[in-house]
Design a protein around this motif. Structure first.
Motif, PDB file in Angstrom:
ATOM      1  N   GLY A 170       0.787  -1.164   0.125  1.00  0.00           N
ATOM      2  CA  GLY A 170      -0.003   0.059   0.000  1.00  0.00           C
ATOM      3  C   GLY A 170       0.797   1.098   0.101  1.00  0.00           C
ATOM      4  O   GLY A 170       2.129   1.209  -0.043  1.00  0.00           O
ATOM      5  N   LYS A 171       0.386   2.219   0.225  1.00  0.00           N
ATOM      6  CA  LYS A 171       0.858   3.509   0.116  1.00  0.00           C
ATOM      7  C   LYS A 171       0.404   4.384   1.469  1.00  0.00           C
ATOM      8  O   LYS A 171      -0.735   4.538   1.512  1.00  0.00           O
ATOM      9  CB  LYS A 171       0.688   4.114  -1.054  1.00  0.00           C
ATOM     10  CG  LYS A 171       1.342   5.466  -1.398  1.00  0.00           C
ATOM     11  CD  LYS A 171       1.004   6.213  -2.784  1.00  0.00           C
ATOM     12  CE  LYS A 171       1.235   7.681  -2.678  1.00  0.00           C
ATOM     13  NZ  LYS A 171       0.719   8.085  -4.085  1.00  0.00           N
ATOM     14  N   VAL A 172       1.346   4.800   2.114  1.00  0.00           N
ATOM     15  CA  VAL A 172       1.088   5.742   3.440  1.00  0.00           C
ATOM     16  C   VAL A 172       2.243   6.728   3.269  1.00  0.00           C
ATOM     17  O   VAL A 172       3.423   6.596   3.031  1.00  0.00           O
ATOM     18  CB  VAL A 172       1.333   4.880   4.853  1.00  0.00           C
ATOM     19  CG1 VAL A 172       1.495   5.699   5.627  1.00  0.00           C
ATOM     20  CG2 VAL A 172       0.101   3.701   4.901  1.00  0.00           C
ATOM     21  N   GLU A 173       1.604   8.003   3.423  1.00  0.00           N
ATOM     22  CA  GLU A 173       2.392   9.414   3.447  1.00  0.00           C
ATOM     23  C   GLU A 173       3.670   9.282   2.431  1.00  0.00           C
ATOM     24  O   GLU A 173       4.597   9.515   2.697  1.00  0.00           O
ATOM     25  CB  GLU A 173       2.948   9.397   4.875  1.00  0.00           C
ATOM     26  CG  GLU A 173       2.285   9.821   5.762  1.00  0.00           C
ATOM     27  CD  GLU A 173       2.494   9.589   7.449  1.00  0.00           C
ATOM     28  OE1 GLU A 173       3.563   9.258   7.424  1.00  0.00           O
ATOM     29  OE2 GLU A 173       1.499   9.817   8.278  1.00  0.00           O
ATOM     30  N   GLY A 174       2.896   8.816   1.214  1.00  0.00           N
ATOM     31  CA  GLY A 174       3.936   9.054   0.029  1.00  0.00           C
ATOM     32  C   GLY A 174       4.932   7.861  -0.092  1.00  0.00           C
ATOM     33  O   GLY A 174       5.493   7.777  -1.206  1.00  0.00           O
ATOM     34  N   GLN A 175       4.967   6.785   0.762  1.00  0.00           N
ATOM     35  CA  GLN A 175       5.770   5.538   0.523  1.00  0.00           C
ATOM     36  C   GLN A 175       4.995   4.483   0.579  1.00  0.00           C
ATOM     37  O   GLN A 175       3.971   4.318   0.860  1.00  0.00           O
ATOM     38  CB  GLN A 175       6.444   5.585   2.133  1.00  0.00           C
ATOM     39  CG  GLN A 175       7.766   6.454   2.292  1.00  0.00           C
ATOM     40  CD  GLN A 175       8.469   5.919   3.417  1.00  0.00           C
ATOM     41  OE1 GLN A 175       8.995   4.912   3.563  1.00  0.00           O
ATOM     42  NE2 GLN A 175       8.609   6.829   4.309  1.00  0.00           N
ATOM     43  N   VAL A 176       5.535   3.684  -0.425  1.00  0.00           N
ATOM     44  CA  VAL A 176       5.168   2.218  -0.730  1.00  0.00           C
ATOM     45  C   VAL A 176       5.485   1.355   0.501  1.00  0.00           C
ATOM     46  O   VAL A 176       6.752   1.266   0.730  1.00  0.00           O
ATOM     47  CB  VAL A 176       5.522   1.824  -2.106  1.00  0.00           C
ATOM     48  CG1 VAL A 176       4.886   0.278  -2.221  1.00  0.00           C
ATOM     49  CG2 VAL A 176       5.026   2.538  -3.099  1.00  0.00           C
ATOM     50  N   ILE A 177       4.723   0.632   1.095  1.00  0.00           N
ATOM     51  CA  ILE A 177       5.018  -0.267   2.122  1.00  0.00           C
ATOM     52  C   ILE A 177       4.171  -1.398   2.161  1.00  0.00           C
ATOM     53  O   ILE A 177       3.198  -1.809   1.354  1.00  0.00           O
ATOM     54  CB  ILE A 177       4.560   0.342   3.650  1.00  0.00           C
ATOM     55  CG1 ILE A 177       2.977   0.808   3.501  1.00  0.00           C
ATOM     56  CG2 ILE A 177       5.241   1.588   3.894  1.00  0.00           C
ATOM     57  CD1 ILE A 177       2.477   0.973   4.970  1.00  0.00           C
ATOM     58  N   LEU A 178       4.764  -2.450   2.821  1.00  0.00           N
ATOM     59  CA  LEU A 178       4.185  -3.768   2.776  1.00  0.00           C
ATOM     60  C   LEU A 178       3.357  -4.136   3.993  1.00  0.00           C
ATOM     61  O   LEU A 178       3.648  -3.675   5.061  1.00  0.00           O
ATOM     62  CB  LEU A 178       5.152  -4.870   2.594  1.00  0.00           C
ATOM     63  CG  LEU A 178       4.945  -6.247   2.206  1.00  0.00           C
ATOM     64  CD1 LEU A 178       4.589  -6.606   0.839  1.00  0.00           C
ATOM     65  CD2 LEU A 178       6.298  -7.153   2.566  1.00  0.00           C
ATOM     66  N   ASP A 179       2.296  -5.107   3.633  1.00  0.00           N
ATOM     67  CA  ASP A 179       1.365  -5.615   4.743  1.00  0.00           C
ATOM     68  C   ASP A 179       0.937  -4.604   5.764  1.00  0.00           C
ATOM     69  O   ASP A 179       1.193  -4.632   6.761  1.00  0.00           O
ATOM     70  CB  ASP A 179       2.566  -6.727   5.756  1.00  0.00           C
ATOM     71  CG  ASP A 179       1.587  -7.308   6.717  1.00  0.00           C
ATOM     72  OD1 ASP A 179       0.303  -7.587   6.238  1.00  0.00           O
ATOM     73  OD2 ASP A 179       2.048  -7.917   7.518  1.00  0.00           O
ATOM     74  N   LEU A 180       0.013  -3.782   5.129  1.00  0.00           N
ATOM     75  CA  LEU A 180      -0.705  -2.846   5.923  1.00  0.00           C
ATOM     76  C   LEU A 180      -1.546  -3.236   7.277  1.00  0.00           C
ATOM     77  O   LEU A 180      -2.031  -4.409   7.018  1.00  0.00           O
ATOM     78  CB  LEU A 180      -1.814  -2.034   5.085  1.00  0.00           C
ATOM     79  CG  LEU A 180      -1.269  -1.163   4.130  1.00  0.00           C
ATOM     80  CD1 LEU A 180      -0.179  -1.766   2.933  1.00  0.00           C
ATOM     81  CD2 LEU A 180      -2.416  -0.179   3.508  1.00  0.00           C
ATOM     82  N   MET A 181      -1.240  -2.610   8.321  1.00  0.00           N
ATOM     83  CA  MET A 181      -2.192  -2.868   9.440  1.00  0.00           C
ATOM     84  C   MET A 181      -3.242  -1.741   9.451  1.00  0.00           C
ATOM     85  O   MET A 181      -3.506  -1.107   8.635  1.00  0.00           O
ATOM     86  CB  MET A 181      -1.549  -2.857  10.773  1.00  0.00           C
ATOM     87  CG  MET A 181      -0.729  -1.618  10.921  1.00  0.00           C
ATOM     88  SD  MET A 181       0.385  -1.801  12.412  1.00  0.00           S
ATOM     89  CE  MET A 181       1.187  -0.377  12.412  1.00  0.00           C
ATOM     90  N   GLN A 182      -4.348  -1.959  10.600  1.00  0.00           N
ATOM     91  CA  GLN A 182      -5.471  -1.196  10.472  1.00  0.00           C
ATOM     92  C   GLN A 182      -5.473   0.180  10.295  1.00  0.00           C
ATOM     93  O   GLN A 182      -6.159   0.813   9.312  1.00  0.00           O
ATOM     94  CB  GLN A 182      -6.282  -1.362  11.866  1.00  0.00           C
ATOM     95  CG  GLN A 182      -7.747  -0.982  11.773  1.00  0.00           C
ATOM     96  CD  GLN A 182      -8.579  -1.918  11.042  1.00  0.00           C
ATOM     97  OE1 GLN A 182      -8.942  -2.900  11.609  1.00  0.00           O
ATOM     98  NE2 GLN A 182      -9.142  -1.471   9.900  1.00  0.00           N
ATOM     99  N   ASP A 183      -4.369   0.912  10.856  1.00  0.00           N
ATOM    100  CA  ASP A 183      -4.435   2.563  10.970  1.00  0.00           C
ATOM    101  C   ASP A 183      -3.913   2.786   9.695  1.00  0.00           C
ATOM    102  O   ASP A 183      -4.215   3.699   8.809  1.00  0.00           O
ATOM    103  CB  ASP A 183      -3.425   2.860  11.935  1.00  0.00           C
ATOM    104  CG  ASP A 183      -4.001   2.874  13.367  1.00  0.00           C
ATOM    105  OD1 ASP A 183      -5.425   3.234  13.228  1.00  0.00           O
ATOM    106  OD2 ASP A 183      -3.230   2.670  14.364  1.00  0.00           O
ATOM    107  N   GLU A 184      -3.033   1.856   8.901  1.00  0.00           N
ATOM    108  CA  GLU A 184      -2.351   2.240   8.011  1.00  0.00           C
ATOM    109  C   GLU A 184      -3.345   2.247   6.689  1.00  0.00           C
ATOM    110  O   GLU A 184      -3.504   2.853   5.682  1.00  0.00           O
ATOM    111  CB  GLU A 184      -1.140   1.588   7.605  1.00  0.00           C
ATOM    112  CG  GLU A 184       0.143   1.577   8.399  1.00  0.00           C
ATOM    113  CD  GLU A 184       0.982   0.706   8.481  1.00  0.00           C
ATOM    114  OE1 GLU A 184       2.332   0.812   8.906  1.00  0.00           O
ATOM    115  OE2 GLU A 184       0.824  -0.418   7.841  1.00  0.00           O
TER     116      GLU A 184
END
Lengths: 262, 245, 231
Positions: free
Chosen positions: B163-177
């Protein structure tokens, strides 16, 4: 119960009972090995995972905001629901709740409600307007008989660990993700002992195989004092009055052992 | 997705739970947790917990779903009443129906359905605790449960979301993300060949970010596949000690 | 033969998608298939490697009927042609009147249930599996027959070879040491009969032990001990 197709299984289990024996080496009034784990789920206000041998039940408690029933404006609401999910057995089906799952829900509900387990008057926030609703959801994970005793034991174990969610009195909003230290108000801890009858022989904690071929069963819910708070007979067979009185006494002594698991 | 968060989700390259962008949550996979079922599996990704059970091949019910040349793969994804922050009414919803459908389609290609004509293979999945990534955990659990049931397959199926959070691509999102992030992209692959069998996405990503997200997912799936394999092998080790005659 | 490689040892647990060997000189068998140059497993199973033959023996799975199988079935109903049975597979299996017994069954004179009632068990031979849906059984010739009394238990069909043992060694030991009559159906049903219910129960436990511990060392000794301890 009493499936006509399982003639040989019925005969076999009856012949063992006549010799004071059962499959797996148990005695007629012996429960399987019981294990309870609590607080196993982070989203639930309280939770328990109960094992009676291979039978396994998940119970989750959720507390939410709601409005009271018009006839009891000062009382919170208790709801007990049994979900016989098709995960647990090929006999359980998807779709609307079956009569069997409704019976499980209602029998466990009665034992909790009628023993006064939850003081619903303490769940009132604003009379006639806003109250706490306590949902107890019972999910068998692996069906291997005795859903009533395992379900109620799990329900009480889960309620005992359940904590209220954070509530902002000013805004009237609930923060479901933050649990307070405040517990769900409990004043009783009912347990249930269910007896099965097959060809005149009586035993407890039936497995799926035993339950399938038994004539009938009698569930007896008891409060801490040992008084009866709920009963339910199931199956087409019958009990005599003497049997019922004896089983109530038997349930009193067995329930003491069940309570040790809390 | 798209809600505003009152907290910063990534601080100095670390996420709320201390993970880096490409770290997954702690994963636990256990095979054979439901004795009644032909195959079963419990999967945890951090606080997300799901259980899957497989029954079959068996008689097709209702009969009209019977297919003459292959098995009817029935997949149900359920959310337990106590799995979400507010109680979830049990029973199917529009959300669970759609998720059941995409899970089924992600698994069907790996399962050798032609081997079992005129039968039904049922896969039931229950989410017992939801903290984002329930459909990807469900696919991982269902796939191990199918293997555990002895169903013939050309590969397992492995899944994770980026996913993408604050402009960064990240793996395995948790609820808040998931709630406060900008994009969510769940992917499933057949790890032997890297064929992709599930793609969903919602949010806002540049083509480069999409490419990066897929790359992360495929790499992570290779790791998850090893854990899925271990779960099966461990079940037999526990049951059997060693395999000598 | 530069690229010939084998990735597994004998008696190793494999899962679907595992690449077992690379190269055209290897031959797949059982639940292994060839895909291009590779030999891959399509099932959870145990490897068996003999020379260049790479075999996967399944460790789980339901029964799918094959012609010639010996099975145990339960009578579920009757019709004009004969009896419907459940042989624990996805399809109904029919037992025609003419195939039900070596003697003549006069179904015009007597009700069908006089010969086979719902809930009765039979030991039968699968004589026909057509288009997978239509399964036909026969219990005409010995050892096939109606099973009187006794108890039928369910085990995983993949464990049946272990219950029988090498050249029938396990089943022989089970029968001889307990005095029980035992019949094993390839569909994962086992019939046990003894007049003493306790002996029947011990045999049920012994067979369940074979099912759960079929990979462990010293299985035969453990089973023998269980049978002895119960006497």
């Amino acid at each position: 119960m009493n499936s006509k197709e399982d003639v040989s299984l019925r005969k076999y289990i009856a012949s063992l009972l006549k010799k004071n024996l059962r499959e797996g080496g148990r005695k007629p009034f012996e429960y399987r090995n019981i294990k309870i784990e609590t607080d196993v789920l982070s989203q639930a206000n309280g939770s328990a995972r109960v094992k009676f041998g291979d039978a396994e039940v998940f119970v989750g408690v959720k507390v939410g905001l709601g409005s009271p029933f018009p006839d009891t404006p000062n009382d919170g609401v208790l709801m007990v629901n049994g979900e016989l999910s098709p995960l647990a057995s090929e006999d359980f089906e998807t779709g609307p709740p079956s009569p069997r799952s409704i019976e499980v829900s209602r029998v466990i509900d009665r034992a909790i409600r009628e023993s006064g387990t939850i003081d619903t008057s303490k769940l009132c926030i604003e009379p006639g307007e806003k109250v706490w609703m306590v949902f107890v959801d019972v999910y068998p994970l692996n069906e291997d008989g005795n859903l009533f005793d395992a379900g109620l034991l799990g329900a009480i174990a889960a309620l005992k660990t359940a904590r209220m969610p954070a509530f902002d009195k000013k805004t009237g909003k609930v923060d479901y993700r933050t649990l307070t230290k405040e517990k769900v108000p409990l004043s009783e801890e009912p347990v249930m002992c269910t007896f099965w009858k097959l060809d005149g022989e009586i035993f407890v904690d039936a497995t799926r195989r035993e339950n399938k071929v038994a004539d009938c069963r009698l569930s007896i819910g008891l409060n801490k004092k040992g008084n009866v708070c709920a009963m339910q007979k199931g199956g087409e067979g019958t009990f005599t009055d003497t049997e019922v009185f004896e089983l109530v006494k038997k349930a009193q002594s067995l329930s003491k052992d069940l309570r040790k698991h809390f | 997705m798209g809600m505003k968060s009152d907290k910063t989700l990534i601080v100095k390259g670390k996420r709320l739970d201390g993970r880096g962008a490409e770290d997954m949550r702690p994963i636990k996979i256990t095979a054979g947790v439901i004795k009644q079922a032909d195959g079963s599996c419990e999967v945890q990704f951090g606080e997300t917990k799901v259980i899957a059970a497989v029954y079959g091949p068996k008689k097709v019910l209702p009969r009209r779903y019977e297919e003459s040349t292959r098995a009817y793969l029935k997949v149900y994804y359920f959310m337990a009443a106590f799995a979400t922050s507010e109680r979830n009414r049990p029973g199917p919803s529009r959300r669970s129906t759609e998720i059941s459908k995409v899970i089924k389609e992600s698994l069907a290609n790996a399962v050798d359905l032609d081997k079992y004509p005129q039968t039904e293979i049922s896969v039931y999945i229950e989410v017992t605790n939801a903290n984002a990534g329930t459909r990807t955990a469900a696919i991982n659990a269902a796939s191990v449960a199918l293997v555990d049931a002895g169903i013939e397959m050309r590969d397992i199926v492995t899944s994770v979301a980026a996913g993408k959070v604050e402009g960064q691509v990240i793996l395995d999102l948790m609820q808040d993300e998931d709630n406060f992030g900008q994009a969510d992209l769940p992917v499933a692959i057949l790890p032997r060949t890297n064929e992709i069998s599930l793609i969903q996405m919602d949010g806002d990503m540049t083509p480069d970010e999409v490419k990066k997200a897929f790359g992360m997912c495929i790499k992570a799936c290779q790791k998850i596949a090893k854990l899925q394999r271990e779960a099966i092998v461990n079940k037999y080790k526990q049951e059997g000690g060693n395999n000598d005659e | 033969m530069a690229n010939e490689k084998i990735h597994v040892k004998d008696r190793e647990i494999v899962i679907p998608g595992d690449v077992l060997a690379e190269g055209m000189s290897y031959i797949p068998s059982g639940k292994a298939i060839r895909e291009d140059k590779n030999i891959i497993s399509v099932s959870l199973g145990l490897t068996s490697i003999k020379g260049h033959v790479v075999k996967v023996i399944p460790l789980a799975g339901r029964y799918i009927p094959k012609r010639g199988d010996a099975v145990i079935g339960k009578i579920t109903g009757s019709a004009k042609f004969g009896w419907m049975t459940n042989i624990r597979c996805p399809f109904d299996a029919d037992l025609p009147i003419a195939e039900a017994s070596h003697s003549y069954l006069d179904t015009n004179r007597y009700p069908m249930s006089k010969f086979f009632a719902v809930g009765d068990f039979i030991f039968a031979n699968v004589t026909e599996v057509s288009n997978r849906r239509f399964v036909r059984l026969s219990a005409r010739n010995r050892p096939y027959r109606k099973l009187h009394d006794g108890i039928v238990i369910e085990v995983s069909p993949t464990k049946i070879p272990r219950i029988i043992g090498k050249q029938g060694s396990m089943i022989k030991m089970l029968k001889e040491s307990s005095g029980c009559d035992i019949l094993v159906g390839q569909n994962g049903l086992v019939w046990i009969k003894n007049d003493d219910p306790e002996k029947q129960m011990i045999m049920v436990n012994a067979i369940k032990l074979i099912e759960t511990d079929s990979h462990k060392t010293g299985l035969t000794e453990k089973v023998a001990k269980l049978l002895k301890g119960g006497k």
